[in-house]
Design an enzyme around this catalytic site. Structure first.
Site, PDB file in Angstrom:
ATOM      1  N   ASP A 195       0.858  -1.187   0.000  1.00 14.14           N
ATOM      2  CA  ASP A 195       0.000   0.000   0.000  1.00 14.14           C
ATOM      3  C   ASP A 195       0.898   1.242   0.000  1.00 14.14           C
ATOM      4  O   ASP A 195       2.091   1.158   0.305  1.00 14.14           O
ATOM      5  CB  ASP A 195      -0.883  -0.040   1.253  1.00 14.14           C
ATOM      6  CG  ASP A 195      -1.678   1.238   1.442  1.00 14.14           C
ATOM      7  OD1 ASP A 195      -2.342   1.661   0.482  1.00 14.14           O
ATOM      8  OD2 ASP A 195      -1.608   1.812   2.543  1.00 14.14           O
TER       9      ASP A 195
ATOM     10  N   ASP B 242      -2.081  -0.658   5.959  1.00 15.11           N
ATOM     11  CA  ASP B 242      -2.360  -0.111   7.290  1.00 15.11           C
ATOM     12  C   ASP B 242      -3.818   0.245   7.528  1.00 15.11           C
ATOM     13  O   ASP B 242      -4.230   0.378   8.677  1.00 15.11           O
ATOM     14  CB  ASP B 242      -1.518   1.147   7.529  1.00 15.11           C
ATOM     15  CG  ASP B 242      -2.027   2.331   6.709  1.00 15.11           C
ATOM     16  OD1 ASP B 242      -2.314   3.383   7.301  1.00 15.11           O
ATOM     17  OD2 ASP B 242      -2.154   2.190   5.479  1.00 15.11           O
TER      18      ASP B 242
ATOM     19  N   ASP C 220      -7.317  -1.704   3.442  1.00 13.87           N
ATOM     20  CA  ASP C 220      -6.312  -2.730   3.158  1.00 13.87           C
ATOM     21  C   ASP C 220      -6.667  -4.077   3.761  1.00 13.87           C
ATOM     22  O   ASP C 220      -6.048  -5.092   3.419  1.00 13.87           O
ATOM     23  CB  ASP C 220      -4.943  -2.296   3.698  1.00 13.87           C
ATOM     24  CG  ASP C 220      -4.416  -1.042   3.021  1.00 13.87           C
ATOM     25  OD1 ASP C 220      -4.611  -0.919   1.800  1.00 13.87           O
ATOM     26  OD2 ASP C 220      -3.827  -0.199   3.711  1.00 13.87           O
TER      27      ASP C 220
END
Length: 648
Positions: A345, A531, A535
């Site tokens: 990410d 995080d 996600d």
């Protein structure tokens, strides 16, 4: 893939509504709230007290009673499960372990049997806790979405449960409220903080025609939103479904156990009966035949195999924990070492998730230098709580610039703020999209209606991001993939800084899941690092998931296999290397344990293995593999290896 003797028998109660029809807020499941954990604790305590009594020379009756408590408390549930399986005409490791423990007790080796029971009960409790905590976090995700919304009707307004909303309803979303449903803005201008859904680090301006998501936070303006999706089909509801689905299908180790445990259990039972029956048929004494058979069952028991796998993995978990990485289970530690591809990410992972001023650009003829322009903007922004405003004020404070008091402060939703500073009207707001470059957010500063300069802000890159991505590329043999919900320009800036070439921007949570699954389809075992709530589905769908802990959402932290508590991205490749070292030690231990079991079994079958020697050999091999695994507790184990340590 290695063998774990464990079980999951926890039953999760469905989330029930309250009397008002609204969801009930639930706390995290406490460890001792689980019956598996309570029974395992009783078994462990009774075993330790019995061992202490044994070593202290107390009456055998005292240690015997304590060992009996350990047997019953830790063994009744797997025994029941084993009997149920037997009723279904299957034989599993649950029943085999209980029979082995009882067999050990029958020939006087009560301590060995109690140890088997304690190991088995503790394994089941840890599995039950992991399952319950994941269920807690999934239910808690629903708290992000409001339980009520303000629906606009012909007669005015009414407050209704969000579950009763229908496509076509129009909602009034006041400043500071969470948006009640996925829909389209009909009227009003505001900003929405939708980091929980898309991962965007900054609030997004919302105008008529723009899409908004349930659970995201409205800014300072009022919005009228037309509901476009049924609440059960909202993006946040789909996140819940994706996490639940992926969690149900995430344990190939458990599938492996189910494939081999039947054959192993049947083989040992048949062999034990043969060791007992054949000599008896040829005239051997009943007691001698029984002693030989029980010795065989003890030396053939999987205790050494279980300890061959757990000490290296648990030692690796403890070592990683000392360095700020919490790996949730031995299975999770094993999976981290199996990965051969990585996906990352952006916001909050490669970057810190907070904006910072990266450029101050006064316009020619404004009469301002960089410090004066920054001080002017910060003075006007000082009363604001907007993330961009806080970044501007922080930049001015970092330069120790004096800030003048601001009067007549006004926030203009979607456009910025206006304030009077030193008798001059100052406006600070976002520049046009055409003025932004390289993923920057640009804000324009005007004084008395005349532009005087711009400030550029970007999401700060983590200092160790380039090195971490390079290490992951070396470990997996291919560069990580960048998966982000942010815009393409912001993603491209981070990709350039970290050396990533495969960049996929503008992704919703389900798009990230699909990207991870595509990599799985190509035969890759994917590590995903993220995080946010957005996600969590990808963390659950990946072969192994790692969450950044400091700013990570509760759901991401619960869904991930490991959590980087200190937000040090360099710890991710380090824990992968540690996992691979642990897996190599597991292989060594399995060879040691397998060799010991084979030698002892053959000795018992071909010759006459004295029971004390059989127990000594069995326990000796168990201690040996345990000590071998404990090597990973050393500080050097964390630092050992490096980028050259490729997939093994």
């Amino acid at each position: 893939m290695f063998l774990y003797v464990g079980r999951v028998s926890v039953t999760l109660a469905p989330s029930s509504p309250s009397s008002t029809g609204l969801p009930v807020t639930r706390r995290r499941t406490r460890v001792l709230a689980l019956p598996e954990a309570r029974w395992a604790l009783v078994s462990l305590v009774a075993f330790l007290l019995g061992l202490a009594a044994d070593l202290g020379g107390a009456s055998p009756w005292i240690s015997g009673v304590l060992y009996a408590v350990a047997y019953v408390s830790g063994g009744w549930e797997p025994a029941l499960e084993g009997l149920r399986a037997l009723r279904e005409k299957t034989l599993d490791v649950d029943l085999l372990m209980i029979v082995a423990a009882l067999g050990a007790a029958a020939i006087g080796q009560v301590l060995d049997g109690a140890l088997l029971i304690v190991i088995f009960a503790t394994s089941g409790a840890l599995e039950a806790l992991a399952t319950a905590r994941t269920a807690d976090s999934v239910r808690g995700l629903l708290d992000l979405a409001p339980t009520t919304a303000t629906r606009v009707t012909d007669g005015g307004e009414e407050t209704v449960p969000t579950a009763e909303l229908a496509v076509g309803d129009v909602l009034l979303v006041r400043p500071g409220e969470r948006i009640g449903a996925d829909g389209t803005v009909q009227d009003g201008v505001s900003e929405a903080d939708q980091a929980t859904i898309t991962g965007e680090s900054l609030p997004v301006v919302k105008r008529p025609g723009d899409e908004v998501f349930a659970g995201t936070l409205n800014g300072t303006g009022a919005l009228r939103v037309r509901v476009d999706r049924d609440p059960k089909d909202s993006v946040i509801a789909r996140i819940v479904a994706l996490v639940e689905e992926a969690s149900r299908t995430k344990a190939p180790t458990q599938l492996f156990i189910e494939k081999i445990e039947q054959r192993y259990a049947v083989g040992v039972v048949v062999a034990t009966l043969a060791v007992f029956g054949i000599p008896l048929a040829f005239g051997e004494n009943l007691t001698d035949a029984l002693l030989r058979a029980m010795t065989f069952m003890i030396v053939a028991s999987p205790c050494a195999v279980v300890l061959a796998t757990m000490p290296p993995l648990l030692s690796a978990i403890a070592n990683a924990g000392r360095h700020g990485v919490l790996v949730k289970s031995a299975v999770a530690m094993e999976r981290l070492g199996e990965i051969d591809a990585a996906a990352l990410d952006k916001t909050g992972t490669l970057t810190e998730g907070t904006p910072e001023v990266t450029a101050v650009r006064p316009l020619p003829g404004s009469g301002l230098d960089e410090d004066a322009l920054l001080a002017l903007a910060a003075s006007a922004e000082h009363p604001s709580e907007h993330p961009l405003a806080r970044a501007v004020v922080a930049a001015a404070q970092a330069r120790n610039l004096p800030l003048a008091p601001a009067a007549d402060f006004t926030a203009l939703p979607g456009r910025g703020i206006t304030a009077t500073v030193d008798g001059r009207v100052v406006t600070v707001g976002r520049a046009e999209a055409t003025d932004t470059t390289d993923g920057e957010t640009v804000i324009r500063v005007t004084r008395d209606g005349t532009p005087v300069g711009t400030l550029a802000l970007t999401d700060r890159l983590r200092h160790d991001a380039p090195a971490a991505t390079a290490d992951l590329a070396a470990l997996t043999g291919t560069a990580p993939v960048l998966l982000t919900g942010d815009n393409e320009r912001a993603a491209a800036r981070v990709a350039t800084a970290t050396g990533l070439t495969d960049v996929r921007a503008g992704l919703l949570p389900e798009d990230k899941v699909n990207a991870v699954r595509d990599l799985h389809t190509d035969g890759r075992k994917v590590l995903f690092v993220g995080d946010g709530v957005n996600d969590a589905p990808a963390l659950a769908a990946a072969h192994a998931g790692v969450a950044m802990g400091r700013a990570g959402s509760d759901l991401a932290l619960e869904t991930a296999d490991a959590v980087v508590v200190r937000d040090e991205l360099a710890a991710v490749p380090a824990v992968v290397r540690l996992s691979r070292t642990a897996r190599r030690l597991v292989l060594q231990n399995l060879v040691i344990a397998g060799t010991a079991i084979t030698v002892l079994v053959l000795w018992d079958l071909i010759g006459h293995l004295p029971l004390p020697l059989g127990v000594a050999g069995h326990e000796g091999s168990t201690v040996l593999v345990g000590l071998n695994g404990l090597r990973l507790l050393r500080e050097s184990a964390w630092r050992s290896g490096g980028p050259q340590d490729t997939q093994g």
